[in-house]
Design a protein around this motif. Structure first.
Motif, short mmCIF file in Angstrom:
data_model
loop_
_atom_site.label_atom_id
_atom_site.label_comp_id
_atom_site.label_asym_id
_atom_site.label_seq_id
_atom_site.Cartn_x
_atom_site.Cartn_y
_atom_site.Cartn_z
N MET A 1 32.84 10.53 -39.20
CA MET A 1 31.65 11.01 -38.42
C MET A 1 30.77 10.32 -39.20
O MET A 1 30.69 10.50 -40.33
CB MET A 1 31.50 12.51 -38.21
N SER A 2 29.59 9.88 -38.52
CA SER A 2 28.40 9.42 -38.98
C SER A 2 27.16 10.00 -38.38
O SER A 2 26.94 10.17 -37.33
CB SER A 2 28.44 7.82 -38.60
N GLU A 3 26.24 10.31 -39.29
CA GLU A 3 25.14 11.37 -39.01
C GLU A 3 23.93 10.29 -38.16
O GLU A 3 24.05 9.20 -38.39
CB GLU A 3 24.37 11.83 -39.98
N ILE A 4 23.40 11.05 -36.95
CA ILE A 4 22.61 10.14 -36.38
C ILE A 4 21.46 10.72 -36.12
O ILE A 4 21.27 12.25 -36.30
CB ILE A 4 23.02 9.67 -35.01
N ALA A 5 20.12 10.32 -35.75
CA ALA A 5 18.97 10.84 -35.49
C ALA A 5 18.59 10.52 -34.20
O ALA A 5 18.98 9.53 -33.44
CB ALA A 5 18.03 10.27 -36.60
N VAL A 6 17.79 11.50 -33.44
CA VAL A 6 17.10 11.30 -32.34
C VAL A 6 15.79 11.30 -32.36
O VAL A 6 15.05 12.36 -32.91
CB VAL A 6 17.98 11.99 -31.26
N VAL A 7 14.97 10.61 -31.67
CA VAL A 7 13.41 10.59 -31.31
C VAL A 7 13.44 10.79 -29.89
O VAL A 7 13.67 9.56 -29.31
CB VAL A 7 12.56 9.51 -32.01
N ALA A 8 12.87 12.15 -29.38
CA ALA A 8 12.66 12.13 -27.90
C ALA A 8 11.23 12.43 -27.61
O ALA A 8 10.97 13.48 -28.08
CB ALA A 8 13.72 13.38 -27.44
N ILE A 9 10.90 11.70 -26.78
CA ILE A 9 9.27 11.63 -26.43
C ILE A 9 9.14 12.25 -25.07
O ILE A 9 9.74 11.63 -24.15
CB ILE A 9 8.56 10.42 -26.81
N SER A 10 8.44 13.18 -24.68
CA SER A 10 7.95 13.69 -23.34
C SER A 10 6.62 13.49 -23.38
O SER A 10 5.96 14.36 -24.12
CB SER A 10 8.70 14.98 -22.90
N ILE A 11 6.02 13.12 -22.34
CA ILE A 11 4.48 13.18 -21.80
C ILE A 11 4.31 14.05 -20.76
O ILE A 11 4.96 13.62 -19.52
CB ILE A 11 4.07 11.73 -21.79
N ALA A 12 3.84 14.99 -20.66
CA ALA A 12 3.30 15.78 -19.56
C ALA A 12 2.44 15.26 -18.69
O ALA A 12 1.42 14.58 -19.13
CB ALA A 12 2.58 17.31 -20.29
N LYS A 13 2.44 15.36 -17.46
CA LYS A 13 1.61 15.09 -16.52
C LYS A 13 0.46 16.08 -16.72
O LYS A 13 0.58 17.04 -17.24
CB LYS A 13 2.18 15.47 -14.86
N ALA A 14 -0.87 15.38 -16.34
CA ALA A 14 -2.06 15.99 -16.72
C ALA A 14 -2.10 17.34 -15.73
O ALA A 14 -1.49 17.64 -14.59
CB ALA A 14 -3.27 15.37 -16.11
N GLY A 15 -2.47 18.67 -16.54
CA GLY A 15 -2.38 19.79 -16.19
C GLY A 15 -0.95 20.61 -16.19
O GLY A 15 -0.75 21.81 -16.19
N PHE A 16 -0.06 19.86 -16.69
CA PHE A 16 1.39 20.77 -16.98
C PHE A 16 1.69 20.66 -18.37
O PHE A 16 2.91 21.05 -18.93
CB PHE A 16 2.08 19.85 -16.23
N GLU A 17 0.76 20.32 -19.42
CA GLU A 17 0.96 20.44 -20.61
C GLU A 17 1.46 21.86 -21.41
O GLU A 17 2.55 21.83 -22.23
CB GLU A 17 -0.31 20.08 -21.44
N GLU A 18 0.89 22.77 -20.67
CA GLU A 18 1.43 24.13 -21.52
C GLU A 18 2.42 24.45 -20.90
O GLU A 18 3.51 25.08 -21.59
CB GLU A 18 0.41 25.32 -21.34
N GLN A 19 3.03 24.23 -19.69
CA GLN A 19 4.37 24.51 -19.01
C GLN A 19 5.49 23.63 -19.71
O GLN A 19 6.44 24.32 -20.18
CB GLN A 19 4.32 24.02 -17.35
N LEU A 20 5.08 22.52 -20.10
CA LEU A 20 6.20 21.78 -20.65
C LEU A 20 6.13 22.23 -21.96
O LEU A 20 7.45 22.31 -22.65
CB LEU A 20 5.69 20.22 -20.55
N ARG A 21 5.13 22.50 -22.82
CA ARG A 21 5.37 22.97 -24.20
C ARG A 21 6.21 24.41 -24.34
O ARG A 21 7.06 24.39 -25.08
CB ARG A 21 3.79 23.23 -24.45
N GLU A 22 6.08 25.06 -23.37
CA GLU A 22 6.79 26.53 -23.24
C GLU A 22 8.20 26.11 -22.90
O GLU A 22 9.13 26.49 -23.51
CB GLU A 22 6.18 27.24 -22.39
N ALA A 23 8.47 25.15 -22.05
CA ALA A 23 9.82 24.82 -21.78
C ALA A 23 10.67 24.14 -23.00
O ALA A 23 11.72 24.39 -23.31
CB ALA A 23 9.87 23.94 -20.61
N LEU A 24 9.59 23.30 -23.48
CA LEU A 24 10.45 22.57 -24.92
C LEU A 24 10.59 23.43 -26.20
O LEU A 24 11.68 23.48 -26.69
CB LEU A 24 9.25 21.55 -25.37
#
Length: 96
Positions: free
Chosen positions: A1-24
């Motif tokens: 097995m070989s270790e891997i890294a992930v960078v996952a980026i999500s940009i919230a629609k304007a006005g949905f920043e806090e909903q997305l933060r809570e879900a994340l």
């Protein structure tokens, strides 16, 4: 097995920043508890508060694949469908 890294980026629609933060935030603990999870950290961009970034480390691509099919990730994807303007996932292998 070989270790891997992930960078996952999500940009919230304007006005949905806090909903997305809570879900994340809600997927952090169950993801960290998964077999093969070595690191699972959530960040928020200081200069662009709509941008959230996960830095993840997994024991293998197989462990990542199991994570991607997990119930909490499926529920998360369904919940945030209307809140995200853009998302990217980069799966990386350390070379040095």
């Amino acid at each position: 097995m070989s270790e891997i890294a992930v960078v996952a980026i999500s940009i919230a629609k304007a006005g949905f920043e806090e909903q997305l933060r809570e879900a994340l935030e809600g997927i952090v603990a169950p993801s960290r508890a998964e077999a093969g999870a070595l690191q699972y950290d959530l960040h928020r961009d200081l200069r662009e508060p709509r941008r959230f970034v996960f830095y993840e480390r997994w024991e293998s691509e197989e462990a990542l694949a199991v994570h991607a099919q997990s119930a909490h990730i499926a529920a998360y994807r369904k919940a945030i469908a209307d809140w995200v303007e853009h998302s990217e996932i980069h799966v990386l292998k350390k070379i040095k």
